[in-house]
Design an enzyme around this catalytic site. Structure first.
Site, PDB file in Angstrom:
ATOM      1  N   HIS A 232     -10.650  -3.153   0.643  1.00  0.00           N
ATOM      2  CA  HIS A 232     -11.344  -2.325  -0.349  1.00  0.00           C
ATOM      3  C   HIS A 232     -11.195  -2.882  -1.762  1.00  0.00           C
ATOM      4  O   HIS A 232     -11.942  -2.497  -2.650  1.00  0.00           O
ATOM      5  CB  HIS A 232     -10.947  -0.847  -0.240  1.00  0.00           C
ATOM      6  CG  HIS A 232      -9.631  -0.465  -0.830  1.00  0.00           C
ATOM      7  ND1 HIS A 232      -8.480  -0.338  -0.097  1.00  0.00           N
ATOM      8  CD2 HIS A 232      -9.289  -0.148  -2.105  1.00  0.00           C
ATOM      9  CE1 HIS A 232      -7.493   0.034  -0.879  1.00  0.00           C
ATOM     10  NE2 HIS A 232      -7.948   0.157  -2.108  1.00  0.00           N
TER      11      HIS A 232
ATOM     12  N   ASP B  51      -7.159  -2.947   6.518  1.00  0.00           N
ATOM     13  CA  ASP B  51      -7.629  -3.035   5.132  1.00  0.00           C
ATOM     14  C   ASP B  51      -7.119  -4.291   4.401  1.00  0.00           C
ATOM     15  O   ASP B  51      -6.267  -4.202   3.517  1.00  0.00           O
ATOM     16  CB  ASP B  51      -7.193  -1.763   4.391  1.00  0.00           C
ATOM     17  CG  ASP B  51      -7.991  -1.532   3.117  1.00  0.00           C
ATOM     18  OD1 ASP B  51      -8.622  -2.490   2.639  1.00  0.00           O
ATOM     19  OD2 ASP B  51      -7.957  -0.410   2.584  1.00  0.00           O
TER      20      ASP B  51
ATOM     21  N   SER C 190      -2.775  -0.852  -4.460  1.00  0.00           N
ATOM     22  CA  SER C 190      -3.525  -1.331  -3.306  1.00  0.00           C
ATOM     23  C   SER C 190      -3.462  -2.835  -3.245  1.00  0.00           C
ATOM     24  O   SER C 190      -3.679  -3.513  -4.245  1.00  0.00           O
ATOM     25  CB  SER C 190      -4.975  -0.899  -3.391  1.00  0.00           C
ATOM     26  OG  SER C 190      -5.096   0.340  -2.782  1.00  0.00           O
TER      27      SER C 190
HETATM   28  N1  ARG Z   1      -7.626   5.632  -0.874  1.00  0.00           N
HETATM   29  C1  ARG Z   1      -7.420   4.242  -1.031  1.00  0.00           C
HETATM   30  C2  ARG Z   1      -7.338   3.904  -2.538  1.00  0.00           C
HETATM   31  O1  ARG Z   1      -7.316   4.774  -3.342  1.00  0.00           O
HETATM   32  C3  ARG Z   1      -8.405   3.422  -0.298  1.00  0.00           C
HETATM   33  C4  ARG Z   1      -9.813   3.503  -0.774  1.00  0.00           C
HETATM   34  C5  ARG Z   1     -10.802   2.647  -0.069  1.00  0.00           C
HETATM   35  N2  ARG Z   1     -11.257   3.162   1.178  1.00  0.00           N
HETATM   36  C6  ARG Z   1     -12.321   3.985   1.346  1.00  0.00           C
HETATM   37  N3  ARG Z   1     -12.605   4.405   2.549  1.00  0.00           N
HETATM   38  N4  ARG Z   1     -13.065   4.375   0.348  1.00  0.00           N
HETATM   39  O2  ARG Z   1      -7.762   2.890  -3.022  1.00  0.00           O
HETATM   40  N1  ASP Z   2      -5.703   3.204  -2.439  1.00  0.00           N
HETATM   41  C1  ASP Z   2      -5.051   3.077  -3.709  1.00  0.00           C
HETATM   42  C2  ASP Z   2      -5.441   1.807  -4.463  1.00  0.00           C
HETATM   43  O1  ASP Z   2      -6.536   1.319  -4.353  1.00  0.00           O
HETATM   44  C3  ASP Z   2      -3.587   3.185  -3.552  1.00  0.00           C
HETATM   45  C4  ASP Z   2      -3.155   4.584  -3.733  1.00  0.00           C
HETATM   46  O2  ASP Z   2      -3.762   5.290  -4.542  1.00  0.00           O
HETATM   47  O3  ASP Z   2      -2.163   4.952  -3.121  1.00  0.00           O
HETATM   48  O4  ASP Z   2      -4.729   1.322  -5.310  1.00  0.00           O
END
Ligand code: ARG
Ligand code: ASP
Length: 721
Positions: A86, A222, A656
């Site tokens: 991502h 990921d 991330s």
């Molecule tokens: N929650 C994670 C972060 O904040 C992963 C986001 C990417 N994945 C998604 N399905 N949108 O970055």
């Molecule tokens: N998914 C998040 C990021 O892109 C990580 C998090 O917020 O825990 O940095």
């Protein structure tokens, strides 16, 4: 006297054991002083000096800030780098088209020559950091206003930065810590030739999609791979075919030994922002006011976009990255507000504030310094909440309309065209730049989708945003249409040149200065410029007055907290600087009667499989390998293929892509998310519920090696078994 003593003892015992293992994002520079002993007690076998050193190479030399908001880690002496799928998503998307759909099918460069350049992408290494509080605050005193204080610090910082990078190719920055009570200098080296090496197909890299996002149990692969290129001297260089792979001072060793519950782990990366020391009013504003508004507006956008993507492949390519971004914060905000509520977060802050007030008033000196901080917070937040709400409607609603946001970028052109002192040459240069941004914009633009967005968001905005703080041009136009947003919408998209790429390119192609009238009369531009003017004239003064008042109170408040809880170790809020979080691999109980295991396996992917649902399609090749049980050396001792694991490391957005390391400092995983029940950790960390989610490095290598057949990449890495 006695009661006072009891009070003090009580407060001390209340806070003595407040810093629990797991919570905190610590400065690498201070590890040996503050954390090393605890880390070793928890099982770490390396030293603080192995993690951060300026005298010899250390793990820090293998960590980069990836782009502006993620972390990456070097895994070979040839500049090979791992980060999240991502995090690479935007760039993978840019290389994707219906013919070369790398997003859906994945991409693997077979040779270095096939690795794809990404203009605009950079990675940043930290060269060193240094406490410069004394120098940065020279000439500052407690009497001056926040504004004067800030300007002195800015001037001091400029000198310090210049000094720090004299005669080098480095850049430097000074950042405030503990809300401006301390300052650190960061010297960095930035590389701009970063090429895409590989990415798994979306049904691996984004398996579970937005449905599983922010949740555990998780099965997302990921990760994506890039390579840093440098000039022949190993120094940063602009993209060139002649550049060569960068040789880092350090790359990570990868461990295939596997992990167990309870194992010590740490996360080394660039967490973005947290607000752990704010008063209850701030938590209230975020969790109960801002989040619900933004959630509602994002929900509207997602309903429209998701449906369009479901029905059309091209729309999916065009909107997938945008939708992922909208959905990600949408869900985070839902989880955050929920978490704060379940944790009684506001009540906990309030009860702390009562103790704080008692402490402040218990002696004339602290009373004079801090006695008025909380009442002042209450006052400024009370006045600011309606402003912040209206601003949320504007930024999340009006600017959620793509055409409006695009037209917003034409302010500068209009201004320059109307300024006689600007030569024509400058105008045509501007037009060239706009042609480029237009190409990027229209590549991912669908007019039908945007028309629906306009109608939905404008309706909510007109009905829900406090009228006194609505953008006048929106109010007036809505009134002109007698509230009939539907007919307003159809007029805008009929008349605006921005809504039609052909008309738009025709305008730019033969653009002459006087054509600026066409832009000025365009309904999208009128809207955009009305929003711009209102933001400049009304919002920014209110926002900056609040920010100045809040900054100065927050600075006092955290200084007071440190004084009050003198025995406690305080970690600074995240601010996109390099940090260490450490904890243990650990299961948790998300709800009454439920316990979550600390790892997931490939079996879970097969259980989730659903060919009907985009997020749960399983890659055929992966299924074959699963059926044959062909995991090679990447299988766990229990013979299954581990996919993800959780631990109690305190992480946030920006972490991330961060490496998750074991007691020996070897790479065991890539951090990519947090568990649903712990999403409030940016405001309040709960050791029982907060877990970071990582991809098991063995699954990552299994995909690269066995699935993609990109053995050449695995061969570059240093692997211990
Ligand atoms: N929650 C994670 C972060 O904040 C992963 C986001 C990417 N994945 C998604 N399905 N949108 O970055
Ligand atoms: N998914 C998040 C990021 O892109 C990580 C998090 O917020 O825990 O940095």
């Amino acid at each position: 006297m006695k009661t006072k003593l009891i009070l003090i003892l009580l407060t001390l015992s209340l806070f003595a054991n407040q810093s629990r293992a797991g919570e905190g994002m610590w400065l690498p520079l201070l590890l040996s002083q503050l954390n090393e002993k605890e880390m070793r007690d928890m099982g770490m076998r390396i030293t603080a000096e192995d993690i951060y050193s300026i005298n010899h190479s250390s793990l820090k030399d293998a960590i980069v800030l990836f782009g502006g908001g993620c972390t990456g880690e070097l895994v070979s002496d040839q500049g090979l780098l791992l980060t999240n799928h991502h995090c690479g998503y935007g760039n993978i998307q840019k290389h994707s088209s219906l013919e070369h759909d790398y997003l859906t099918k994945g991409f693997w460069a077979q040779r270095m020559e096939e690795e794809l350049p990404n203009p605009g992408l950079s990675v940043t290494f930290l060269v060193r950091m240094e406490d410069v509080t004394t120098q940065a605050m020279k000439g500052v005193n407690d009497k001056m206003s926040q504004k004067v204080r800030d300007s002195i610090i800015r001037a001091n910082s400029k000198v310090l930065v210049k000094e720090a990078i004299k005669g080098t190719q480095y850049t430097a920055q000074i950042k405030p810590f503990y809300n401006g009570n301390q300052f650190y200098l960061f010297v960095s080296e930035i590389f701009t030739d970063v090429r895409l090496v590989g990415a798994p197909p979306s049904n691996i890299g984004k398996f579970g999609g937005d449905t599983d996002n922010w949740m555990w149990p998780r099965h997302t692969g990921d990760f994506s791979m890039f390579r840093i290129y440098a000039g022949k001297d190993n120094k940063p260089a602009e993209y060139s075919k002649d550049n060569v792979p960068y040789h880092p001072a350090k790359h990570l060793t990868i461990s295939l030994k596997g992990i167990q519950e309870g194992d010590f782990t740490f996360v080394y990366g660039f967490p973005g922002t947290t607000q752990e020391y704010v008063p209850s009013y701030a938590v209230d504003m975020t969790a109960l006011e801002r989040n619900p508004i933004a959630i509602g507006l994002r929900q509207q956008r997602l309903d429209i976009i998701d449906k369009a993507m479901e029905n059309d492949r091209l729309t999916r390519i065009q909107y997938s990255a945008k939708a992922a971004g909208i959905s990600n914060s949408w869900k985070k905000m839902i989880g955050e507000s929920r978490g704060i509520k379940l944790l009684d977060g506001i009540e906990k802050k309030q009860s702390f504030e009562q103790d704080f007030q008692k402490w402040a008033q218990s002696n004339p000196e602290t009373n004079a310094k801090y006695g008025q901080v909380l009442p002042a917070f209450e006052k400024i937040y009370g006045a600011y909440i309606p402003v912040n709400n209206a601003y949320t409607y504007l930024s999340e609603g009006l600017l959620g309309i793509e055409m409006v946001r695009f037209a917003y970028g034409f302010n500068n052109l209009v201004k320059k065209c109307n300024d006689k002192s600007i030569p024509d040459l400058e105008i045509s240069k501007l037009i060239d730049g706009l042609k480029q941004s237009a190409a990027a914009f229209y590549k991912n633009y669908n007019r039908q989708v945007d028309t629906q967005l306009f109608e939905a968001l404008m309706t909510t905005y007109s009905q829900s945003c406090e009228t006194g703080l609505q953008v006048p041009v929106v109010k007036e136009t809505a009134a002109k249409y007698k509230g009939n947003i539907k007919s307003w919408t159809s007029d805008v998209y009929k008349k605006s040149v921005f809504s039609d790429s052909t008309k738009f390119y025709a305008l730019l192609a033969g653009f002459e200065r006087r054509d600026v009238r066409k832009i000025e009369k365009d309904p999208s531009y009128i809207l955009a410029s009305g929003i711009y003017t209102f933001s400049q004239n009304t919002f920014y003064p209110l926002v900056s007055a609040f920010t100045a008042a809040n900054d100065s109170l927050q600075r006092l408040y955290i200084a007071a907290q440190m004084e009050m809880q003198a025995g406690k170790r305080f970690y600074p809020d995240a601010n996109s600087t390099l940090r260490i979080a450490y904890g243990n691999v650990k299961s948790y109980k998300p709800a009454d009667g439920v316990e979550y295991k600390w790892y997931t396996t490939l079996d879970g992917i097969m259980q989730k499989e659903n060919p009907e649902i985009y997020d749960y399609v399983v890659e055929p090749k992966l299924k074959e390998l699963y059926n044959r049980h062909d995991y090679g050396r990447y299988a766990d001792a229990d013979r299954s293929m581990h996919v993800g694991f959780i631990a109690s490391n305190h992480t946030t957005a920006g972490n991330s892509g961060s490496p998750v390391l074991n007691a020996d400092g070897q790479l065991i995983g890539i951090n990519f998310d947090r568990c649903w029940e712990g999403t409030m950790s940016d405001l309040m960390y709960d050791p029982d519920q907060c877990r970071n989610i990582s991809l098991d490095i063995r699954y990552c290598l299994f995909i690269i090696d066995k699935m993609a057949g990109a053995k050449r990449l695995v061969d570059e890495m240093t692997i211990v078994q």
